[in-house]
Design a protein around this motif. Sequence first.
Motif, PDB file in Angstrom:
ATOM      1  N   ARG A 256      22.241 -23.046   8.857  1.00 28.56           N
ATOM      2  CA  ARG A 256      23.435 -22.382   8.303  1.00 28.56           C
ATOM      3  C   ARG A 256      23.352 -20.894   8.630  1.00 28.56           C
ATOM      4  O   ARG A 256      22.616 -20.151   7.993  1.00 28.56           O
ATOM      5  CB  ARG A 256      23.535 -22.626   6.802  1.00 28.56           C
ATOM      6  N   ASN A 275      30.475 -25.023   6.593  1.00 34.60           N
ATOM      7  CA  ASN A 275      30.012 -26.411   6.663  1.00 34.60           C
ATOM      8  C   ASN A 275      31.103 -27.303   7.234  1.00 34.60           C
ATOM      9  O   ASN A 275      32.190 -26.827   7.600  1.00 34.60           O
ATOM     10  CB  ASN A 275      29.520 -26.910   5.293  1.00 34.60           C
ATOM     11  N   ALA A 276      30.828 -28.586   7.319  1.00 35.45           N
ATOM     12  CA  ALA A 276      31.747 -29.521   7.970  1.00 35.45           C
ATOM     13  C   ALA A 276      33.085 -29.604   7.240  1.00 35.45           C
ATOM     14  O   ALA A 276      34.135 -29.764   7.877  1.00 35.45           O
ATOM     15  CB  ALA A 276      31.099 -30.908   8.058  1.00 35.45           C
ATOM     16  N   GLU A 310      27.535 -30.890   3.074  1.00 36.01           N
ATOM     17  CA  GLU A 310      28.707 -30.723   3.939  1.00 36.01           C
ATOM     18  C   GLU A 310      30.020 -30.870   3.181  1.00 36.01           C
ATOM     19  O   GLU A 310      31.084 -30.526   3.692  1.00 36.01           O
ATOM     20  CB  GLU A 310      28.665 -31.724   5.099  1.00 36.01           C
ATOM     21  N   TYR A 311      29.955 -31.367   1.948  1.00 34.07           N
ATOM     22  CA  TYR A 311      31.169 -31.544   1.135  1.00 34.07           C
ATOM     23  C   TYR A 311      31.165 -30.632  -0.096  1.00 34.07           C
ATOM     24  O   TYR A 311      31.989 -30.805  -0.987  1.00 34.07           O
ATOM     25  CB  TYR A 311      31.288 -33.002   0.682  1.00 34.07           C
TER      26      TYR A 311
END
Length: 339
Positions: A256, A275-276, A310-311
Amino acid sequence: MLAQFGMSIPLIAAPMSGGPSTPAMVSAATQAGGFGLLAAGYKTVEAIEAEIKAVRSEGIPFGVNVFTPNPLPVDPDSYRAYAAIMQREADQFGVTLPPEPIEDTDRFDDKIALLLADPVPMVSFTFGIPPRSAISSLQRAGSVTVQTVTTAEEAAQARDAGVDMLAVQAAVAGGHSGTLSPRTPLTPVPLVDLVEQIDATVGLPVLAAGGIATPGAVADVMRAGAAAAVVGTVLLRAAESGASATHQAALTDPARTETVLTHAFTGRPARGLRNAFIDAHEAEAPLGYPALHYLTSPLRKAAAAAGKPEYVHLWAGTGYRHATAEPTADILRRLAADL
């Protein structure tokens, strides 16, 4: 203005809503010679009352930060379209998201009523400027009032509303921006420049916030005219932090490498580790606060509990690499080393 709080170091532990700020962190900050603020955002009045009671039992000065309503209503059709996308993401965690927008005031009036009935030494506001009547009532109750601002224009508005101090927040700050105009892109002005500008023109004591994570950065804002420096991200891994293990681990993840401003999680600009989720949804997410906060909250909580960063909204300012796993008091004392 801050002298009444008996501070021996000009450092304030920022109020970080959603869990990171705890009564233990507030107590540790004050006992280290600084000052701490509880975060009332998203909490019930009963929960805030309990936190106030916990800190007050220590016999130390402290403050409470409140979200002031500044409505950013979401277009219902845009919400439903985004909600359908979010629900597909949430399905993997077995959670159901609200299909219709939830708009509220975060119990603002009830929280002000609590703080008038049970006054604390400092009350700060973010997202909006409260009514002059609320500010003056809190002042009569003995509370120093502080308004979060991000520009000289906002600082002048806050002064005219009657607050005692300003928390001047740069765009590099982690978490939500306190901007009064969330539809307008943030202007990246260096914090030192912002402090100097506002200190010279507005005439109120300034607390400097945003990206402060080293002793040198603290010394810089103090030289620029700040009465104190406000630090948040650098405390996210502190022993007293309530940030999730998933969030704390992400701060040290070498993969990151940057923070970005995003409204994809809450519908209001906030800075976090890229992030994603941000990459996938920033372009399609509508503006709309607090509706998008309530939409994605169950997804984010489930992802944090499952260790799926990622969420998760990995709120962090640009100084996140300086966040260390040690007691709050040690972090603050080190940050004051160049003063």
